[in-house]
Design an enzyme around this catalytic site. Structure first.
Site, PDB file in Angstrom:
ATOM      1  N   HIS A   1      -8.336   9.726   5.123  1.00  0.00           N
ATOM      2  CA  HIS A   1      -8.001   8.763   4.067  1.00  0.00           C
ATOM      3  C   HIS A   1      -8.274   9.424   2.722  1.00  0.00           C
ATOM      4  CE1 HIS A   1      -7.803   5.203   1.610  1.00  0.00           C
ATOM      5  NE2 HIS A   1      -7.328   4.527   2.644  1.00  0.00           N
TER       6      HIS A   1
ATOM      7  N   GLU B   1       0.857  -1.194   0.000  1.00  0.00           N
ATOM      8  CA  GLU B   1       0.000   0.000   0.000  1.00  0.00           C
ATOM      9  C   GLU B   1       0.886   1.235   0.000  1.00  0.00           C
ATOM     10  OE1 GLU B   1      -3.690  -0.135   2.389  1.00  0.00           O
ATOM     11  OE2 GLU B   1      -2.955  -2.025   3.143  1.00  0.00           O
TER      12      GLU B   1
HETATM   13  C1  LIG Z   1     -13.083   1.290   6.425  1.00  0.00           C
HETATM   14  C2  LIG Z   1     -11.852   0.986   7.222  1.00  0.00           C
HETATM   15  C3  LIG Z   1     -10.819   0.240   6.647  1.00  0.00           C
HETATM   16  C4  LIG Z   1      -9.657  -0.059   7.381  1.00  0.00           C
HETATM   17  N1  LIG Z   1      -8.683  -0.825   6.817  1.00  0.00           N
HETATM   18  C5  LIG Z   1      -7.606  -1.182   7.571  1.00  0.00           C
HETATM   19  C6  LIG Z   1      -6.613  -2.072   7.052  1.00  0.00           C
HETATM   20  O1  LIG Z   1      -6.716  -2.552   5.924  1.00  0.00           O
HETATM   21  N2  LIG Z   1      -5.589  -2.421   7.854  1.00  0.00           N
HETATM   22  C7  LIG Z   1      -5.441  -1.935   9.126  1.00  0.00           C
HETATM   23  O2  LIG Z   1      -4.464  -2.275   9.803  1.00  0.00           O
HETATM   24  N3  LIG Z   1      -6.371  -1.095   9.639  1.00  0.00           N
HETATM   25  C8  LIG Z   1      -7.427  -0.718   8.895  1.00  0.00           C
HETATM   26  N4  LIG Z   1      -8.388   0.110   9.432  1.00  0.00           N
HETATM   27  C9  LIG Z   1      -8.236   0.580  10.823  1.00  0.00           C
HETATM   28  C10 LIG Z   1      -8.572  -0.539  11.783  1.00  0.00           C
HETATM   29  O3  LIG Z   1      -9.678  -1.273  11.334  1.00  0.00           O
HETATM   30  C11 LIG Z   1      -8.873  -0.001  13.175  1.00  0.00           C
HETATM   31  O4  LIG Z   1      -7.992   0.999  13.530  1.00  0.00           O
HETATM   32  C12 LIG Z   1      -8.723  -1.050  14.216  1.00  0.00           C
HETATM   33  O5  LIG Z   1      -9.392  -2.194  13.839  1.00  0.00           O
HETATM   34  C13 LIG Z   1      -9.241  -0.535  15.537  1.00  0.00           C
HETATM   35  O6  LIG Z   1      -9.573  -1.624  16.356  1.00  0.00           O
HETATM   36  P1  LIG Z   1     -10.159  -1.353  17.800  1.00  0.00           P
HETATM   37  O7  LIG Z   1     -10.392  -2.696  18.404  1.00  0.00           O
HETATM   38  O8  LIG Z   1      -9.283  -0.404  18.511  1.00  0.00           O
HETATM   39  O9  LIG Z   1     -11.527  -0.578  17.551  1.00  0.00           O
HETATM   40  P2  LIG Z   1     -12.868  -1.008  16.805  1.00  0.00           P
HETATM   41  O10 LIG Z   1     -12.657  -2.190  15.963  1.00  0.00           O
HETATM   42  O11 LIG Z   1     -13.412   0.196  16.174  1.00  0.00           O
HETATM   43  O12 LIG Z   1     -13.820  -1.438  17.997  1.00  0.00           O
HETATM   44  C14 LIG Z   1     -14.302  -0.501  18.921  1.00  0.00           C
HETATM   45  C15 LIG Z   1     -15.353  -1.174  19.772  1.00  0.00           C
HETATM   46  O13 LIG Z   1     -15.683  -0.351  20.884  1.00  0.00           O
HETATM   47  C16 LIG Z   1     -17.097  -0.356  21.064  1.00  0.00           C
HETATM   48  N5  LIG Z   1     -17.455   0.865  21.788  1.00  0.00           N
HETATM   49  C17 LIG Z   1     -17.232   2.153  21.430  1.00  0.00           C
HETATM   50  N6  LIG Z   1     -17.687   2.992  22.382  1.00  0.00           N
HETATM   51  C18 LIG Z   1     -18.215   2.216  23.364  1.00  0.00           C
HETATM   52  C19 LIG Z   1     -18.873   2.485  24.604  1.00  0.00           C
HETATM   53  N7  LIG Z   1     -19.055   3.735  25.057  1.00  0.00           N
HETATM   54  N8  LIG Z   1     -19.320   1.436  25.347  1.00  0.00           N
HETATM   55  C20 LIG Z   1     -19.152   0.167  24.917  1.00  0.00           C
HETATM   56  N9  LIG Z   1     -18.552  -0.155  23.759  1.00  0.00           N
HETATM   57  C21 LIG Z   1     -18.072   0.862  22.997  1.00  0.00           C
HETATM   58  C22 LIG Z   1     -17.634  -0.449  19.663  1.00  0.00           C
HETATM   59  O14 LIG Z   1     -18.986  -0.877  19.652  1.00  0.00           O
HETATM   60  C23 LIG Z   1     -16.652  -1.457  19.054  1.00  0.00           C
HETATM   61  O15 LIG Z   1     -17.043  -2.770  19.389  1.00  0.00           O
HETATM   62  C24 LIG Z   1      -9.540   0.420   8.710  1.00  0.00           C
HETATM   63  C25 LIG Z   1     -10.564   1.183   9.282  1.00  0.00           C
HETATM   64  C26 LIG Z   1     -11.710   1.461   8.549  1.00  0.00           C
HETATM   65  C27 LIG Z   1     -12.786   2.278   9.175  1.00  0.00           C
END
Ligand SMILES: Cc1cc2nc3c(=O)[nH]c(=O)nc-3n(C[C@H](O)[C@H](O)[C@H](O)COP(=O)(O)OP(=O)(O)OC[C@H]3O[C@@H](n4cnc5c(N)ncnc54)[C@H](O)[C@@H]3O)c2cc1C
Length: 428
Positions: free
Chosen positions: A228, A113
């Protein structure tokens, strides 16, 4: 007064970070994992491009340099080294859990990428996040010591001086409860829900940040927000559909309305996004175009089936015509400041994934480093909690009532947006 439950560890959020943290905690601990929506509605499910890995020792210096250069050398060098060095072990864990990455024969196939000097990204079609996160969720649901509660929103922390002793939240019926726990892990993802144009789920509104602000928990780089370059342009409200950077990695080019290229598509995201904004302003247009003409049709269908289908539904056949794209809010590099084990400045409180900032990404994240960063540091948090586990000796009495949280959504949203603005202004 609201009712109180008790557990040993409470994890807030069911993305890759929260789930993998739960899986790496000792199996003799009772873990309650709460999540705001359905467990599968996290940004982790949306990741398209893939996940970086250190292919071999010779790539260490380049991988490190690519990450630092993309981050404008504002990255924490030790965090970057930890992430890269831990990547093979994490990928091996994922494969053990049943995650399938694209292969050529017996060997992994790697894609590239923007801002990567060579291909080092593992992928599963263009739905890598779904493949990884659904396997993690299945594994979590099989563990007897982990309970998952969906549609439960955290609205507060239970704080006793400088210790965190759990959370307060409500279910879908707005029934409030307190969850007292020895340790609390915030894994609530990014802030896209605060912005009109974002690729993130709308319910990701930076709730943990609002609570960190409320309790004076240390934050870092909260104005480092990644735009992005290529979300599919639409007039409709709601989450914007991402056109993964790996499409450009495989040869797609950006065009202005005259059909001319105006930027090197593989420069870091912030540079490409700024070039698009400048071109849109020069032309007075609402979007630019992305042409996949250089990618063989067969490859488009096999590598990007999800993007192909989605665009088709929107009226664009990407094998035949360019699509309109516009930059959108995408990722949050800053967050709750944490150490190399994801520990926050408050005792018994950890933060993992996009909510946290350990400095890996610096000012701008290198593509496909975020799933990896989330997993590496969620595992380290779990391992440290397991090693140093000490039950709470005194449990505070929770005196809060649901009335205390009337109007909290707007209030928290404003708190976070104001803090981001203040931080931004402090640099100008
Ligand atoms: C469209 C898109 C494409 C992407 N592509 C890539 C990629 O190809 N490669 C890569 O490395 N990264 C990619 N990313 C980034 C990556 O997906 C995220 O940064 C990463 O998965 C974040 O994981 P996380 O577990 O921190 O948060 P998330 O997966 O966002 O999970 C957050 C969780 O917290 C919960 N939550 C939020 N607030 C509360 C609350 N107050 N009470 C209870 N629960 C709550 C939500 O419901 C959710 O379950 C992409 C992101 C997007 C949006």
């Amino acid at each position: 007064m609201i009712k109180t439950k008790q557990t040993e560890i409470v994890i807030v959020g069911s993305g890759a970070a929260g789930l993998y943290c739960a899986l790496n905690l000792p199996r003799d601990k009772q873990i309650l994992l709460v999540t705001k929506d359905k467990a599968s509605r996290s940004d982790s499910y949306l990741a398209q491009g893939g996940i970086c890995v250190l292919r071999d020792e010779e790539d260490f210096t380049d991988f490190y340099e690519d990450t630092m250069r993309a981050g404008h050398y504002e990255n924490n060098p030790d965090s970057v080294e930890i992430m890269i060095r831990s990547s093979k072990a994490v990928i091996s864990d994922l494969v053990t859990l049943g995650v399938e990455f694209e292969k050529e024969g017996e060997e992994f196939s790697y894609t590239r990428e923007g801002a990567h000097s060579k291909p080092r990204i593992l992928f599963h079609e263009d739905e890598t996040g779904r493949e990884i996160t659904s396997r993690l969720l299945s594994a979590v649901l099989c563990r007897e010591n982990i309970t998952v509660v969906e549609n439960y929103t955290m609205v507060d922390l239970i704080c006793d001086k400088d210790r965190c002793c759990g959370i307060i939240g409500h279910d879908e019926q707005e029934e409030y409860s307190a969850i007292v726990a020895d340790y609390t892990v915030l894994a609530t993802g990014g802030v896209g829900g605060l912005y009109r144009h974002s690729t993130n789920y709308r319910h990701l509104t930076g709730d943990s940040l609002a609570l960190a602000i409320k309790y004076g928990i240390e934050l870092k780089h909260i104005d480092y927000i990644q735009i992005h370059p290529t979300a599919l342009y639409t007039e409709r409200e709601g989450r914007k559909f991402l056109i993964s950077e790996s499409v450009r990695g495989e040869g797609a080019v950006l065009l202005n309305s005259a059909g001319e290229r105006f930027v090197d598509e593989l420069l870091p995201r912030d540079v490409v996004a700024n070039a698009i904004f400048a071109e849109m302003e020069r032309e007075g247009s609402k979007h630019v175009w992305l042409s996949l003409a250089a990618i063989p049709e067969e490859e488009i269908r096999s590598h990007f089936p999800n993007i192909y289908e989605h665009c088709l539904k929107e009226g664009y056949d990407i094998t035949k015509e360019p699509i309109p794209v516009v930059p959108s809010q995408h990722y949050f590099m800053g967050g709750i400041a944490v150490d190399y084990y994801s520990k926050t400045s408050m005792e018994r409180l950890y933060a993992v994934g996009e909510t946290a900032c350990n400095g890996v990404h610096g000012r701008n994240r290198l593509a496909s480093n975020s799933l990896l960063e989330s997993l590496v540091f969620a595992k380290r948090a779990a391992q440290q909690m397991g090693r140093d586990y000490l039950p709470l000796t005194q449990v505070p009495t929770v005196t809060a009532s649901s009335e205390d949280y009337r109007g909290y959504r707007e209030h928290y949203k404003q708190l976070v947006l104001d803090a981001i603005e203040k931080e931004k202004n402090s640099h100008e």
